[in-house]
Design a protein around this motif. Structure first.
Motif, PDB file in Angstrom:
ATOM      1  N   ALA A   8      41.789  76.660  34.709  1.00 30.61           N
ATOM      2  CA  ALA A   8      42.777  75.877  35.451  1.00 30.61           C
ATOM      3  C   ALA A   8      43.325  74.799  34.530  1.00 30.61           C
ATOM      4  CB  ALA A   8      42.146  75.247  36.679  1.00 30.61           C
ATOM      5  N   VAL A   9      44.640  74.745  34.392  1.00 29.08           N
ATOM      6  CA  VAL A   9      45.287  73.717  33.576  1.00 29.08           C
ATOM      7  C   VAL A   9      45.844  72.667  34.529  1.00 29.08           C
ATOM      8  CG1 VAL A   9      47.017  73.225  31.807  1.00 29.08           C
ATOM      9  CG2 VAL A   9      45.847  75.445  31.825  1.00 29.08           C
ATOM     10  N   SER A  10      45.301  71.457  34.438  1.00 28.53           N
ATOM     11  CA  SER A  10      45.625  70.401  35.399  1.00 28.53           C
ATOM     12  C   SER A  10      46.051  69.127  34.683  1.00 28.53           C
ATOM     13  CB  SER A  10      44.413  70.103  36.292  1.00 28.53           C
ATOM     14  OG  SER A  10      43.935  71.264  36.920  1.00 28.53           O
ATOM     15  N   ILE A 131      42.491  70.972  43.780  1.00 26.35           N
ATOM     16  CA  ILE A 131      41.032  70.977  43.887  1.00 26.35           C
ATOM     17  C   ILE A 131      40.510  72.390  44.152  1.00 26.35           C
ATOM     18  CG2 ILE A 131      39.079  70.155  45.269  1.00 26.35           C
ATOM     19  CD1 ILE A 131      40.693  67.531  45.641  1.00 26.35           C
ATOM     20  N   THR A 132      41.162  73.119  45.079  1.00 23.75           N
ATOM     21  CA  THR A 132      40.712  74.474  45.412  1.00 23.75           C
ATOM     22  C   THR A 132      40.801  75.398  44.199  1.00 23.75           C
ATOM     23  OG1 THR A 132      41.411  74.246  47.717  1.00 23.75           O
ATOM     24  CG2 THR A 132      41.103  76.471  46.889  1.00 23.75           C
ATOM     25  N   PHE A 133      41.952  75.378  43.516  1.00 22.63           N
ATOM     26  CA  PHE A 133      42.133  76.301  42.392  1.00 22.63           C
ATOM     27  C   PHE A 133      41.268  75.910  41.191  1.00 22.63           C
ATOM     28  CE2 PHE A 133      46.540  77.052  44.319  1.00 22.63           C
ATOM     29  CZ  PHE A 133      46.072  78.133  45.054  1.00 22.63           C
ATOM     30  N   SER A 134      41.029  74.630  41.025  1.00 24.52           N
ATOM     31  CA  SER A 134      40.141  74.194  39.941  1.00 24.52           C
ATOM     32  C   SER A 134      38.706  74.599  40.237  1.00 24.52           C
ATOM     33  CB  SER A 134      40.236  72.675  39.746  1.00 24.52           C
ATOM     34  OG  SER A 134      41.540  72.305  39.336  1.00 24.52           O
ATOM     35  N   ASP A 153      45.650  58.324  35.558  1.00 26.19           N
ATOM     36  CA  ASP A 153      45.709  59.387  36.554  1.00 26.19           C
ATOM     37  C   ASP A 153      44.779  60.539  36.193  1.00 26.19           C
ATOM     38  OD1 ASP A 153      47.514  57.870  37.919  1.00 26.19           O
ATOM     39  OD2 ASP A 153      49.275  59.056  37.388  1.00 26.19           O
ATOM     40  N   ALA A 154      44.571  60.787  34.901  1.00 26.09           N
ATOM     41  CA  ALA A 154      43.615  61.812  34.484  1.00 26.09           C
ATOM     42  C   ALA A 154      42.203  61.400  34.915  1.00 26.09           C
ATOM     43  CB  ALA A 154      43.669  62.014  32.971  1.00 26.09           C
ATOM     44  N   TYR A 155      41.879  60.131  34.738  1.00 30.20           N
ATOM     45  CA  TYR A 155      40.575  59.623  35.172  1.00 30.20           C
ATOM     46  C   TYR A 155      40.413  59.794  36.684  1.00 30.20           C
ATOM     47  CZ  TYR A 155      36.837  56.380  36.357  1.00 30.20           C
ATOM     48  OH  TYR A 155      35.693  55.823  36.874  1.00 30.20           O
ATOM     49  N   ALA A 156      41.464  59.461  37.433  1.00 24.66           N
ATOM     50  CA  ALA A 156      41.410  59.587  38.893  1.00 24.66           C
ATOM     51  C   ALA A 156      41.230  61.050  39.302  1.00 24.66           C
ATOM     52  CB  ALA A 156      42.688  59.017  39.510  1.00 24.66           C
ATOM     53  N   LEU A 157      41.923  61.956  38.607  1.00 24.67           N
ATOM     54  CA  LEU A 157      41.802  63.385  38.888  1.00 24.67           C
ATOM     55  C   LEU A 157      40.365  63.862  38.664  1.00 24.67           C
ATOM     56  CD1 LEU A 157      43.212  66.213  39.371  1.00 24.67           C
ATOM     57  CD2 LEU A 157      43.451  66.330  36.891  1.00 24.67           C
ATOM     58  N   ILE A 158      39.798  63.484  37.537  1.00 24.64           N
ATOM     59  CA  ILE A 158      38.429  63.872  37.203  1.00 24.64           C
ATOM     60  C   ILE A 158      37.450  63.313  38.245  1.00 24.64           C
ATOM     61  CG2 ILE A 158      36.582  63.485  35.513  1.00 24.64           C
ATOM     62  CD1 ILE A 158      38.866  63.582  33.361  1.00 24.64           C
ATOM     63  N   LYS A 159      37.669  62.077  38.640  1.00 24.36           N
ATOM     64  CA  LYS A 159      36.799  61.438  39.642  1.00 24.36           C
ATOM     65  C   LYS A 159      36.843  62.192  40.968  1.00 24.36           C
ATOM     66  CE  LYS A 159      36.139  57.013  42.038  1.00 24.36           C
ATOM     67  NZ  LYS A 159      36.633  55.621  42.160  1.00 24.36           N
ATOM     68  N   VAL A 160      38.043  62.534  41.422  1.00 21.92           N
ATOM     69  CA  VAL A 160      38.190  63.234  42.706  1.00 21.92           C
ATOM     70  C   VAL A 160      37.612  64.641  42.630  1.00 21.92           C
ATOM     71  CG1 VAL A 160      39.875  64.207  44.318  1.00 21.92           C
ATOM     72  CG2 VAL A 160      40.166  61.872  43.484  1.00 21.92           C
TER      73      VAL A 160
END
Length: 275
Positions: A8-10, A131-134, A153-160
């Protein structure tokens, strides 16, 4: 049936070159002889077909509506990659619930073709679909530029993803940077904060340099790897593909809902029978 490497590329925000990374990684893996499927998982704001100048007749919205099967919407892109197009400008596709996302994941298992790699170009941000696809992938590649908003925002993504999906390992790709030192420095800054506040492991996947030929390729609606194979960005994408190729194949489903889960189960059964 062989196991499929699913990536998954996010990204935490838009505008960081995530789709460019997805497309060119797919092209470079195909150049290495891999059979590659590229899925546009930005369900309501499709970008892959636009970036490559494709005009799909069918897309994932038609599959979910029961108008066709997923194999009917497959398109062929540069270097022979297969592409699953998403819808563009359809609001309800961007607002699908978990049940519909799960239906898409299960539909992938119905494909008869054997693939070595599935690249999933997710939407930007922290929507349910991301989240589902990752969670359905074996690897999550987070694309980060040097902008403070991209890093935050990358940090927030990783956290979530860690909190809501239990994902604890992430590959970090630095994009649009000017030097190896700048790329490494940005990764170390992100990694330092993540190590301090989150229970995750970040791994450096490399970097893609800022390159004017990328802009030219975008304007021509072509992959830079296809149009300018010798430019700095293309060489960096080739190196990224070499790195990705070394990531180990999954030995079986992890317990989450996964792409190609039926195929992976059959692969497991076959390997158990021959052990």
């Amino acid at each position: 049936m062989s196991a499929v490497k699913v990536i998954a590329v996010s990204s935490g925000k838009g505008g960081v070159g995530k789709t460019n990374v997805s497309v060119n990684l797919a092209c470079q893996l195909a150049r290495r002889g891999r059979r590659v499927l590229l899925m546009d998982a930005d369900l309501g704001l499709a970008n892959v077909d636009i970036m490559l100048g494709l005009r799909p007749k069918w897309n994932l919205s038609h599959v979910l509506n029961g108008e066709c099967q997923i194999r009917d919407i497959l398109m062929t892109g540069p270097n022979g990659i297969s592409i699953i197009p998403a819808a563009s400008g359809i609001k309800k596709m961007a607002e699908l619930g978990a049940e519909s996302h799960g239906a898409i994941v299960r539909a992938l298992s119905e494909l008869d073709e054997d693939y070595d790699a599935l690249i999933v170009d997710t939407a930007a941000g922290i929507s349910d679909s991301v989240i589902t696809f990752s969670q359905a992938s074996q690897y999550v590649l987070v694309v980060v530029t040097d902008e403070l908003t991209s890093m935050a925002d990358a940090y927030a993504l990783i956290k979530v993803m860690n909190r809501d999906a239990g994902i604890s390992r992430f590959k970090i790709l630095r994009n649009m940077v000017d030097s190896t030192e700048q790329a490494r420095d940005g990764f170390e800054r992100l990694n330092e904060v993540a190590q301090r506040f989150l229970d995750v492991t970040l791994e450096y996947a490399g970097f893609i340099p800022r390159d004017r030929f990328l802009v030219k390729a975008d304007a021509s609606q072509k992959a830079v790897s296809e149009l300018f194979p010798g430019c700095d960005a293309s060489l960096a994408f080739r190196k990224l593909a070499e790195t990705v190729d070394k990531w180990p194949l999954p030995k079986g489903p992890s317990g989450n809902i996964e792409f190609f889960v039926d195929r992976m189960l059959k692969s497991d059964e076959q390997s158990g029978a021959t052990a």
